[in-house]
Design an enzyme around this catalytic site. Structure first.
Site, PDB file in Angstrom:
ATOM      1  N   TYR A 175       0.855  -1.185   0.000  1.00  0.00           N
ATOM      2  CA  TYR A 175       0.000   0.000   0.000  1.00  0.00           C
ATOM      3  C   TYR A 175       0.888   1.232   0.000  1.00  0.00           C
ATOM      4  CZ  TYR A 175      -3.466   3.446   1.611  1.00  0.00           C
ATOM      5  OH  TYR A 175      -4.295   4.542   1.742  1.00  0.00           O
ATOM      6  N   ASP A 270       9.293   3.136  -0.108  1.00  0.00           N
ATOM      7  CA  ASP A 270       8.218   3.729   0.667  1.00  0.00           C
ATOM      8  C   ASP A 270       8.415   3.290   2.114  1.00  0.00           C
ATOM      9  OD1 ASP A 270       5.973   4.522   1.956  1.00  0.00           O
ATOM     10  OD2 ASP A 270       4.548   3.696   0.507  1.00  0.00           O
ATOM     11  N   LYS A 298       4.068   8.801   9.131  1.00  0.00           N
ATOM     12  CA  LYS A 298       3.793   8.157  10.414  1.00  0.00           C
ATOM     13  C   LYS A 298       4.726   8.632  11.549  1.00  0.00           C
ATOM     14  CE  LYS A 298       0.895   4.667   8.464  1.00  0.00           C
ATOM     15  NZ  LYS A 298       0.968   4.091   7.144  1.00  0.00           N
TER      16      LYS A 298
HETATM   17  C1  LIG Z   1       0.340   4.544   5.826  1.00  0.00           C
HETATM   18  C2  LIG Z   1       1.090   4.356   4.570  1.00  0.00           C
HETATM   19  C3  LIG Z   1       0.955   5.242   3.480  1.00  0.00           C
HETATM   20  C4  LIG Z   1      -0.074   6.326   3.442  1.00  0.00           C
HETATM   21  O1  LIG Z   1       0.114   7.296   4.427  1.00  0.00           O
HETATM   22  P1  LIG Z   1      -1.125   8.233   4.851  1.00  0.00           P
HETATM   23  O2  LIG Z   1      -0.495   9.183   5.822  1.00  0.00           O
HETATM   24  O3  LIG Z   1      -2.164   7.340   5.413  1.00  0.00           O
HETATM   25  O4  LIG Z   1      -1.592   8.915   3.606  1.00  0.00           O
HETATM   26  C5  LIG Z   1       1.784   5.061   2.394  1.00  0.00           C
HETATM   27  N1  LIG Z   1       2.692   4.063   2.364  1.00  0.00           N
HETATM   28  C6  LIG Z   1       2.843   3.198   3.384  1.00  0.00           C
HETATM   29  C7  LIG Z   1       3.882   2.141   3.299  1.00  0.00           C
HETATM   30  C8  LIG Z   1       2.030   3.297   4.502  1.00  0.00           C
HETATM   31  O5  LIG Z   1       2.162   2.406   5.492  1.00  0.00           O
END
Ligand SMILES: *Cc1c(COP(=O)(O)O)cnc(C)c1O
Length: 460
Positions: A175, A270, A298
């Site tokens: 994701y 990511d 995060k």
């Molecule tokens: C949580 C997450 C996102 C998206 O971040 P948001 O702040 O919810 O938009 C993108 N990539 C990874 C790997 C994530 O865990």
């Protein structure tokens, strides 16, 4: 105000819902939502679609009513009905020092007194970018944004701008936020709702995204070869945390690095979830593979909206105002949010922080493994730093196919068994769990005591 320190048992009667009634398993324990949580969810559902502002918060898989949370402190949260839970969701990862840490709350208070934001540069933005660069040297330059979605979306635009190519390769079950091009085979939230892709994404946009199995370097090589000279970037979660927790196989990330270099394709890590969570820096500091671009979120916001992307200076200089690739944000680098992030990172920077937390979490993981083995319940438990995850599966989970093949009914029984005993796990079998420095030995023993009983229910 006195709240129990041990996990409270559920006392409320079940609220049978139509969805729960359709699932045919030995009647699992009811979800613990009390009357106040249930009323709050009903009121929310009248004005908010599904009663939630992010779909993963709904207990759709459980056919239950999500808890409405009143407050958190340290390793615990309290719902509206006054029940307390040991929290392994931690706001989906950001709260690595636990809820309402005094140093973080204090920094937010002090900063807010001087104004909530200016839309003009402030000193703290440079400070947090310097901290990020010192921990992740591959991020020679950093741009702050407000969500992980924005960070990834912007990094992808930059990769396309820098390479003059359109295609992107991602992995099934990873994701990368909810931007159009990345809502393809996108893991937890989508998987939990059984909608592999979102409606509303033009086919022409999804067509620019190729998805391959995680941990499969040969598949990436085939895709790069088939579309030679057209792939702007390979984007990957270096530890996959949005299909449960899947560790990278040895050599897989090195292979991605080599293939990207060969094909003139940029490698994007990511690390929105893994950044400052699996280690100081991110997984790249653990595995020694250097990406061209990195996305963070995060933990770097400490619970408030801060995210970032960055990488090689020559790439970052494509960005406006110096370059032609546009990206902006009214609230980007917001001083109050940055203050929460900086205060959190300062706590994480203390000597031995990650080693200590990793060791504490390893005890929990070992305890769970032992309990499951004793009851003959096949389980796969993995850990990366302060992230962990589990699948009810006999075989190792290495990608989306093996994750999806895990026993979801057993997961449901376990989830309900745990929440009813005061342990809050993510309401989906395809989410990682987290650990914070506020979790204590007592939390581990209470969690294991709950798990012993919940696993008993799973084995019957
Ligand atoms: C949580 C997450 C996102 C998206 O971040 P948001 O702040 O919810 O938009 C993108 N990539 C990874 C790997 C994530 O865990």
């Amino acid at each position: 105000m006195s709240q129990p320190d041990s996990p409270a048992a559920a006392t409320q009667a079940p609220a049978p819902t139509p969805a729960a009634a359709t699932i045919s398993t030995p009647a699992p324990a009811p979800t613990p939502a009390g009357p106040l949580s249930r009323a709050a969810h009903a009121a929310a559902s009248a004005v908010i679609p599904g009663g939630v502002n992010s779909p993963v918060r709904a207990w759709k898989r459980l056919g239950g009513n999500p808890l409405t949370i009143a407050r958190g402190k340290g390793s615990r949260i309290w719902d509206l009905d006054g029940k307390s839970y040991i929290d392994y969701v931690l706001s989906w990862g950001p709260l690595i020092v636990g809820h309402a840490h005094p140093a973080v709350v204090g920094a937010v208070r002090r900063t807010a007194r001087d104004g909530l934001g200016f839309g003009a540069p402030t000193l703290a933005e440079t400070e947090i970018c310097e901290v990020i660069r010192s921990a992740l040297p591959a991020m020679e330059q950093v741009r702050l944004v407000s969500s992980g979605t924005e960070a990834v979306m912007s990094a992808l635009r930059l990769a396309r701008a820098a390479t003059g190519r359109d295609l992107v390769i991602k992995c099934d079950g990873c994701y990368h936020g909810h931007s159009d091009p990345l809502l393809v085979a996108a893991g937890s939230g989508c998987a939990t709702l059984n909608t592999p892709d979102s409606s509303g994404v033009p086919a022409a946009i999804a067509a620019h995204t190729l998805s391959v199995p995680y941990n499969d370097a040969a598949a990436v090589e085939r895709a790069l070869t088939a579309h030679r000279g057209r792939v702007a970037a390979v984007i990957v979660e270096p530890v996959a945390g949005n299909m449960g927790l899947v560790l990278p196989k040895p050599g897989w990330l090195d292979a991605l690095r080599r293939l990207c270099t060969e094909h003139g394709t940029l490698l994007i890590f990511d690390e929105v979830m893994t950044g400052f969570r699996v280690a100081w820096g991110g997984w790249q500091t653990v595995c020694g593979v250097t990406p061209d671009l990195t996305c963070l979120g995060k933990v770097i916001g400490g619970g408030l909206p801060v995210a970032a992307y960055g990488g090689r200076r020559d790439l970052m200089s494509h960005l406006a105002p110096i370059g032609a690739c546009y990206q902006a944000g009214t609230l980007s680098g917001n001083p109050v949010a940055v203050a929460a992030g900086l205060a959190t990172l300062k706590l994480c920077a203390s000597k031995g922080f990650y080693a200590k937390q990793q060791a504490a979490l390893a005890k929990l993981a070992a305890g769970l493994r032992q309990l499951a083995a004793r009851r003959g319940v096949p389980i796969q438990i993995s850990q990366a730093g302060t992230m962990w995850g589990f699948y009810f599966s006999e075989r190792p989970v290495v990608d989306w196919t093996t994750a999806a093949a895990s026993n979801q009914e057993r997961w449901r029984t376990f989830f309900l068994g745990m929440i009813n005993r005061g342990v809050y796990l993510a309401p989906s079998p395809f989410e990682a769990a987290f650990w914070s420095s506020a979790h204590r030995r007592g939390d581990v023993s209470a969690t294991l005591a709950a798990a012993a009983e919940a696993l008993e229910e799973c084995s019957s």
